[in-house]
Design a protein around this motif. Structure first.
Motif, short mmCIF file in Angstrom:
data_model
loop_
_atom_site.label_atom_id
_atom_site.label_comp_id
_atom_site.label_asym_id
_atom_site.label_seq_id
_atom_site.Cartn_x
_atom_site.Cartn_y
_atom_site.Cartn_z
N MET A 48 -116.23 -89.45 -73.56
CA MET A 48 -114.81 -89.22 -73.59
C MET A 48 -114.43 -88.65 -74.95
SD MET A 48 -112.29 -92.44 -74.15
CE MET A 48 -112.08 -92.53 -75.89
N ARG A 49 -113.34 -87.97 -74.96
CA ARG A 49 -112.76 -87.41 -76.18
C ARG A 49 -111.26 -87.59 -76.08
NH1 ARG A 49 -114.17 -81.37 -77.93
NH2 ARG A 49 -116.17 -82.38 -78.21
N LYS A 50 -110.61 -87.74 -77.21
CA LYS A 50 -109.16 -87.86 -77.21
C LYS A 50 -108.52 -86.58 -77.73
CE LYS A 50 -108.24 -92.72 -77.26
NZ LYS A 50 -107.41 -93.77 -77.84
N VAL A 51 -107.48 -86.15 -77.03
CA VAL A 51 -106.67 -85.02 -77.46
C VAL A 51 -105.22 -85.46 -77.37
CG1 VAL A 51 -105.94 -82.66 -76.93
CG2 VAL A 51 -108.34 -83.29 -76.70
N ALA A 52 -104.52 -85.33 -78.45
CA ALA A 52 -103.11 -85.74 -78.51
C ALA A 52 -102.94 -87.19 -78.05
CB ALA A 52 -102.25 -84.79 -77.70
N GLY A 53 -103.90 -88.04 -78.42
CA GLY A 53 -103.81 -89.46 -78.09
C GLY A 53 -104.17 -89.83 -76.67
N ALA A 61 -103.56 -80.49 -66.73
CA ALA A 61 -103.37 -81.88 -66.27
C ALA A 61 -104.66 -82.44 -65.68
CB ALA A 61 -102.23 -81.94 -65.26
N ASP A 62 -105.41 -81.62 -64.95
CA ASP A 62 -106.67 -82.08 -64.32
C ASP A 62 -107.72 -82.49 -65.34
OD1 ASP A 62 -105.87 -81.90 -61.73
OD2 ASP A 62 -107.01 -80.08 -61.26
N ASP A 63 -107.64 -81.97 -66.56
CA ASP A 63 -108.63 -82.32 -67.58
C ASP A 63 -108.59 -83.80 -67.93
OD1 ASP A 63 -109.77 -79.77 -67.86
OD2 ASP A 63 -108.22 -79.16 -69.27
N PHE A 64 -107.50 -84.47 -67.65
CA PHE A 64 -107.35 -85.89 -67.97
C PHE A 64 -107.75 -86.79 -66.80
CE2 PHE A 64 -104.48 -83.59 -70.76
CZ PHE A 64 -104.83 -84.11 -71.99
N VAL A 65 -108.28 -86.20 -65.73
CA VAL A 65 -108.68 -86.94 -64.53
C VAL A 65 -110.18 -86.79 -64.34
CG1 VAL A 65 -108.33 -87.19 -62.04
CG2 VAL A 65 -106.41 -86.50 -63.52
N ASP A 66 -110.88 -87.92 -64.15
CA ASP A 66 -112.33 -87.87 -63.96
C ASP A 66 -112.66 -87.37 -62.56
OD1 ASP A 66 -115.00 -88.13 -64.57
OD2 ASP A 66 -114.91 -90.27 -64.98
N ILE A 69 -109.89 -87.94 -72.45
CA ILE A 69 -110.40 -86.91 -71.54
C ILE A 69 -111.84 -87.26 -71.20
CG2 ILE A 69 -110.99 -84.47 -71.29
CD1 ILE A 69 -108.91 -84.00 -73.55
N PRO A 70 -112.15 -87.42 -69.90
CA PRO A 70 -113.56 -87.65 -69.54
C PRO A 70 -114.34 -86.36 -69.74
CG PRO A 70 -112.24 -87.43 -67.55
CD PRO A 70 -111.29 -87.40 -68.72
N GLN A 71 -115.45 -86.45 -70.44
CA GLN A 71 -116.26 -85.25 -70.67
C GLN A 71 -117.72 -85.56 -70.47
OE1 GLN A 71 -115.95 -83.75 -74.68
NE2 GLN A 71 -116.96 -85.51 -75.58
N TYR A 72 -118.48 -84.53 -70.23
CA TYR A 72 -119.91 -84.66 -70.02
C TYR A 72 -120.64 -83.74 -71.00
CZ TYR A 72 -118.84 -87.25 -65.83
OH TYR A 72 -118.38 -88.20 -64.98
N PHE A 73 -121.81 -84.17 -71.40
CA PHE A 73 -122.66 -83.35 -72.24
C PHE A 73 -123.51 -82.48 -71.32
CE2 PHE A 73 -123.04 -85.99 -76.38
CZ PHE A 73 -121.69 -86.31 -76.32
N VAL A 74 -123.50 -81.18 -71.53
CA VAL A 74 -124.32 -80.26 -70.76
C VAL A 74 -125.60 -80.03 -71.57
CG1 VAL A 74 -124.52 -77.96 -69.78
CG2 VAL A 74 -122.31 -79.16 -69.73
N MET A 75 -126.71 -80.49 -71.01
CA MET A 75 -128.01 -80.36 -71.65
C MET A 75 -128.85 -79.39 -70.83
SD MET A 75 -127.60 -82.80 -74.00
CE MET A 75 -129.18 -83.34 -74.58
N VAL A 76 -129.60 -78.53 -71.49
CA VAL A 76 -130.46 -77.57 -70.79
C VAL A 76 -131.89 -77.66 -71.32
CG1 VAL A 76 -128.58 -75.96 -70.27
CG2 VAL A 76 -129.89 -75.67 -72.37
N GLY A 77 -132.82 -77.36 -70.45
CA GLY A 77 -134.22 -77.27 -70.84
C GLY A 77 -135.02 -78.54 -70.74
N ALA A 134 -113.85 -87.28 -58.83
CA ALA A 134 -113.69 -88.20 -57.72
C ALA A 134 -112.55 -89.19 -57.94
CB ALA A 134 -114.98 -88.94 -57.40
N GLU A 135 -111.67 -88.92 -58.86
CA GLU A 135 -110.52 -89.78 -59.13
C GLU A 135 -109.24 -88.98 -58.95
OE1 GLU A 135 -110.73 -93.01 -59.71
OE2 GLU A 135 -112.92 -93.02 -59.83
N THR A 136 -108.13 -89.68 -58.81
CA THR A 136 -106.84 -89.01 -58.68
C THR A 136 -105.89 -89.39 -59.80
OG1 THR A 136 -106.07 -90.76 -57.21
CG2 THR A 136 -107.00 -88.80 -56.16
N ALA A 137 -106.17 -90.50 -60.47
CA ALA A 137 -105.31 -90.96 -61.56
C ALA A 137 -105.89 -90.54 -62.90
CB ALA A 137 -105.16 -92.48 -61.50
N GLU A 138 -105.03 -90.51 -63.91
CA GLU A 138 -105.46 -90.16 -65.26
C GLU A 138 -106.52 -91.14 -65.76
OE1 GLU A 138 -103.04 -90.22 -69.29
OE2 GLU A 138 -102.40 -88.55 -68.00
#
Length: 112
Positions: free
Chosen positions: A1-6, A89-94, A9-17, A96-100
């Motif tokens: 996760m990362r915070k933007v403006a408090g 707005a969708d960036d704050f939703v994980d 945001i759910p985030q994933y690390f993209v790893m290759v190789g 398979a989820e509908t809520a922030e």
């Protein structure tokens, strides 16, 4: 996760190789940190990169081990941008989820 403006945001690390090889494994290389809802776009771009830049007969595993991680980062860099001006707005939703997204704080070494 990362915070933007408090806000979280759910985030994933993209790893290759990464992946198994012979009796061992290759660890993946970090290419990007992308909000969960942008992963489908990231996957489409990675597939396009593979299809357009692979050698004849080269598997995706072999390609992503060979390709310079800077090249992969350049393809995904705009998806990493997380500022109040670039967020949707969708960036704050994980996925398979509908809520922030709301992280839960718990006790223990593995809690987030």
């Amino acid at each position: 996760m990362r915070k933007v403006a408090g806000k979280a945001i759910p985030q994933y690390f993209v790893m290759v190789g990464g992946g198994p090889e012979g009796d061992g494994v290759h660890f993946g290389r970090l290419a990007a940190k992308i909000p969960a809802r942008r992963l489908t776009v990231a996957l489409e771009r990675l597939l396009d990169l593979y299809v357009n830049d692979r050698a004849t007969g080269e598997t995706a595993t072999d390609f992503f081990r060979r390709v310079d991680v800077a090249r992969v980062k350049s393809v995904l860099s705009d998806l990493e941008q997380m500022t109040p001006g670039t967020m949707a707005a969708d960036d704050f939703v994980d996925l398979a989820e509908t809520a922030e997204f709301k992280p839960e704080i718990q006790e223990g070494e593995c809690s987030a």
